[in-house]
Scaffold this active site. Structure first.
Site, short mmCIF file in Angstrom:
data_model
loop_
_atom_site.label_atom_id
_atom_site.label_comp_id
_atom_site.label_asym_id
_atom_site.label_seq_id
_atom_site.Cartn_x
_atom_site.Cartn_y
_atom_site.Cartn_z
N LYS A 150 14.11 1.92 0.32
CA LYS A 150 15.08 1.18 1.10
C LYS A 150 16.14 0.19 0.32
O LYS A 150 17.45 0.54 0.39
CB LYS A 150 14.44 0.14 2.04
CG LYS A 150 13.36 0.92 2.88
CD LYS A 150 12.72 -0.19 3.87
CE LYS A 150 11.95 -1.19 3.06
NZ LYS A 150 10.58 -0.69 2.50
N ARG A 176 8.71 -7.12 10.27
CA ARG A 176 7.76 -6.53 9.54
C ARG A 176 6.21 -6.76 10.16
O ARG A 176 5.18 -6.27 9.80
CB ARG A 176 7.45 -7.15 8.15
CG ARG A 176 7.46 -6.25 6.97
CD ARG A 176 7.83 -6.84 5.79
NE ARG A 176 7.21 -5.84 4.56
CZ ARG A 176 7.90 -6.02 3.43
NH1 ARG A 176 8.84 -6.33 3.17
NH2 ARG A 176 7.03 -5.27 2.38
N ARG A 208 8.71 2.01 -11.14
CA ARG A 208 9.78 1.11 -11.07
C ARG A 208 9.91 -0.23 -11.80
O ARG A 208 9.09 -0.81 -12.15
CB ARG A 208 9.46 0.74 -9.44
CG ARG A 208 10.47 -0.61 -9.10
CD ARG A 208 10.61 -0.58 -7.53
NE ARG A 208 9.62 -1.04 -7.06
CZ ARG A 208 9.66 -1.43 -5.58
NH1 ARG A 208 10.69 -1.54 -4.98
NH2 ARG A 208 8.49 -2.25 -5.09
N ARG A 225 7.69 -5.53 -11.62
CA ARG A 225 7.48 -6.54 -10.37
C ARG A 225 6.25 -6.63 -10.60
O ARG A 225 5.15 -5.74 -10.63
CB ARG A 225 7.86 -5.97 -9.04
CG ARG A 225 9.14 -6.59 -8.71
CD ARG A 225 9.88 -5.97 -7.53
NE ARG A 225 8.86 -6.03 -6.36
CZ ARG A 225 9.29 -5.74 -5.25
NH1 ARG A 225 10.27 -5.09 -4.84
NH2 ARG A 225 8.31 -5.71 -4.29
N ARG A 281 -0.49 -3.62 -0.29
CA ARG A 281 0.66 -3.57 0.59
C ARG A 281 0.75 -2.10 1.55
O ARG A 281 0.98 -2.51 2.65
CB ARG A 281 1.76 -3.60 -0.39
CG ARG A 281 2.10 -5.02 -1.01
CD ARG A 281 2.66 -5.00 -2.16
NE ARG A 281 4.28 -4.42 -2.06
CZ ARG A 281 4.92 -3.79 -3.14
NH1 ARG A 281 4.28 -3.76 -4.18
NH2 ARG A 281 6.21 -3.66 -2.90
P1 ADP Z 1 8.58 -4.09 -0.62
O1 ADP Z 1 9.59 -3.68 0.38
O2 ADP Z 1 8.63 -3.23 -1.82
O3 ADP Z 1 7.14 -4.47 -0.06
P2 ADP Z 1 9.98 -6.54 -0.48
O4 ADP Z 1 10.87 -6.99 -1.76
O5 ADP Z 1 10.54 -6.00 0.88
O6 ADP Z 1 8.89 -5.27 -1.08
O7 ADP Z 1 8.94 -7.72 -0.37
C1 ADP Z 1 8.08 -8.34 -1.14
C2 ADP Z 1 7.25 -9.57 -0.64
O8 ADP Z 1 7.68 -10.11 0.17
C3 ADP Z 1 6.03 -8.72 0.41
O9 ADP Z 1 4.89 -7.96 -0.16
C4 ADP Z 1 5.71 -10.02 1.35
O10 ADP Z 1 4.88 -10.78 0.81
C5 ADP Z 1 7.08 -10.42 1.37
N1 ADP Z 1 7.90 -10.38 2.69
C6 ADP Z 1 9.05 -9.64 2.59
N2 ADP Z 1 9.51 -9.33 3.83
C7 ADP Z 1 8.60 -9.95 4.68
C8 ADP Z 1 8.36 -10.14 6.05
N3 ADP Z 1 9.58 -9.58 6.86
N4 ADP Z 1 7.57 -10.73 6.68
C9 ADP Z 1 6.47 -11.50 5.82
N5 ADP Z 1 6.68 -11.19 4.45
C10 ADP Z 1 7.49 -10.52 3.85
#
Ligand code: ADP
Length: 214
Positions: A15, A90, A125, A159, A170
């Site tokens: 994404k 999410r 990554r 990361r 995850r």
């Molecule tokens: P990825 O899409 O690779 O999981 P992100 O950068 O989108 O990584 O998110 C990293 C972390 O931030 C997630 O593992 C979670 O802990 C938190 N996070 C991101 N978006 C949300 C959301 N909408 N609700 C709750 N936690 C979130």
């Protein structure tokens, strides 16, 4: 009320990379809300929210809905352009909060990818420690200078949540908590477009085509 497009898919489905490509082509057309990047910046700046979010993020779990909704919904409301959300909603509760706030998305773009491809990509990554631009140590999207961001010159790092055990955690969270968002939004009348992200090189064209409508 703005037009909202939701980018949806497992962590590592591409994404963020698709967004970065789109923004290079059409810089001023969209307001991008990338929840992971916003949270990482809060964590780095040690804000109240950043401190609260930190341990959830480090263990691959989701940050509580109220904290996320309070951060994202006002940002959607404040925008006058088409909003693209990366990493929101999410959970079903986040999706419902969006609908209740009168910001039901127009479109959900589902980046579909197999778990094993995600695990392999996470191993490769690297991201900019300054602007979060993603790269890989493999052939696809390699930085011009080893270890340095093409965009801002920042240092490229792995990361902490890209370790295999955390990636698998995850993926589990995605299946249990995030996937049900699709049926919630479909019931609310949201259109869903699926893009196959397993094959490198296929998704960028498809995504650019879909976004021509906005
Ligand atoms: P990825 O899409 O690779 O999981 P992100 O950068 O989108 O990584 O998110 C990293 C972390 O931030 C997630 O593992 C979670 O802990 C938190 N996070 C991101 N978006 C949300 C959301 N909408 N609700 C709750 N936690 C979130």
């Amino acid at each position: 009320m703005s037009n909202v497009v939701v980018l949806f898919g497992k962590p590592g489905a591409g994404k963020g990379t698709r967004l970065s490509e789109l923004q290079q082509e059409r810089k001023d057309d969209f307001e991008v809300i990338s929840v992971g990047n916003l949270l990482r910046s809060e964590r780095k700046n040690k804000t109240h929210l950043g401190r609260k979010a930190e341990h959830y993020m480090n263990s691959g779990r989701l940050v509580p809905d109220e904290l996320i909704n309070e951060m994202v919904i006002p940002a959607i409301k404040a925008s006058t352009r088409t909003v693209i959300t990366d990493g929101y909603p999410r959970t079903v509760d986040q999706a419902k909060a969006m609908i209740d706030a009168g910001e039901c998305p127009k479109l959900l773009v589902f980046f579909d990818i197999d778990d094993e491809v995600v695990v392999e990509r996470a191993k490769q990554r690297i991201v900019c420690s300054h602007c979060s631009e993603p790269y890989t140590t493999g052939e696809f999207k390699h930085p011009k200078v080893e270890g340095i961001c093409d965009k801002c010159g920042g240092k490229l790092v792995r990361r902490s949540d890209d370790e295999e055990a955390t990636v698998r955690e995850r993926l589990e969270v995605f299946m249990n908590e995030t996937l049900p968002v699709v049926s919630t939004l479909m019931k609310a009348g949201v259109e869903v477009v699926t893009i196959d992200s397993n094959i490198e090189g296929h998704a960028p064209k498809m995504f650019a085509e879909v976004m021509k409508r906005f």
